[in-house]
Scaffold this motif. Sequence first.
Motif, PDB file in Angstrom:
ATOM      1  N   HIS A   1       0.722  -1.153   0.077  1.00 26.37           N
ATOM      2  CA  HIS A   1      -0.040  -0.036   0.156  1.00 26.37           C
ATOM      3  C   HIS A   1       0.969   1.240  -0.117  1.00 26.37           C
ATOM      4  N   ILE A   2       1.882   1.323   0.419  1.00 26.76           N
ATOM      5  CA  ILE A   2       2.927   2.378   0.607  1.00 26.76           C
ATOM      6  C   ILE A   2       3.939   2.597  -0.357  1.00 26.76           C
TER       7      ILE A   2
ATOM      8  N   GLU B   1       6.136   7.991  -0.338  1.00 23.02           N
ATOM      9  CA  GLU B   1       5.161   8.420   0.742  1.00 23.02           C
ATOM     10  C   GLU B   1       5.818   8.518   2.144  1.00 23.02           C
TER      11      GLU B   1
ATOM     12  N   ILE C   1       5.514   7.241   6.309  1.00 22.01           N
ATOM     13  CA  ILE C   1       4.737   6.516   7.242  1.00 22.01           C
ATOM     14  C   ILE C   1       5.304   6.968   8.587  1.00 22.01           C
TER      15      ILE C   1
ATOM     16  N   PRO D   1      10.200   3.828   3.131  1.00 19.41           N
ATOM     17  CA  PRO D   1       9.460   5.230   2.588  1.00 19.41           C
ATOM     18  C   PRO D   1      10.137   6.141   3.942  1.00 19.41           C
TER      19      PRO D   1
ATOM     20  N   TRP E   1       0.867   7.851   6.059  1.00 19.24           N
ATOM     21  CA  TRP E   1       0.254   6.872   6.556  1.00 19.24           C
ATOM     22  C   TRP E   1       0.740   6.658   8.054  1.00 19.24           C
TER      23      TRP E   1
ATOM     24  N   LEU F   1      -3.224   0.332   8.872  1.00 13.54           N
ATOM     25  CA  LEU F   1      -2.615   1.216   8.131  1.00 13.54           C
ATOM     26  C   LEU F   1      -3.749   2.526   7.844  1.00 13.54           C
TER      27      LEU F   1
ATOM     28  N   ARG G   1      -4.507   6.452   6.508  1.00 14.28           N
ATOM     29  CA  ARG G   1      -3.789   7.267   5.383  1.00 14.28           C
ATOM     30  C   ARG G   1      -4.739   8.583   5.951  1.00 14.28           C
TER      31      ARG G   1
END
Length: 142
Positions: A50-51, A55, A57, A76, A96, A132, A134
């Motif tokens: 998903h990441i 991005e 986190i 990330p 995230w 997770l 977002r």
Amino acid sequence: VWKAAAAAVFLLAAGAGARQMDFYRGYPYLDTGMTPECNWRVTTRSMMEHIRPDETIAYYHPLQAWTIGINYPYFPHELSYRQILDAKSPGVPALWILDTGVAAEVREVMNHLDAQHYGQTRAVDIGCNCKLLRYEMSQTLP
């Protein structure tokens, strides 16, 4: 003599650390209370579906980022919950949050982001009682 002893101690410590890391790669659940079916390797693999690399986190603790990095050495951009709470704004348009279900600070981080004009746009169950979340900036600050 002291230099030789210090070098020997350093080499022993480095060797033990490397051995422990290699052991943890093979059995990431033995000293964590996790299981072979539900451990950091499983969770990290799910996270990375998903990441994207560009991005950000947010983790509970830097040790958590390091632990995940053993199993998936791609990172990330990362922030700790403390960095988010100490700043007026995280400084990114979206991020995230990794919610492992055990860190009480996650609710505080979510409230802080809400107050900073971020809104939750997605929630993904990645297994092992982890999610997770977002958050994206919902409006531009004046």
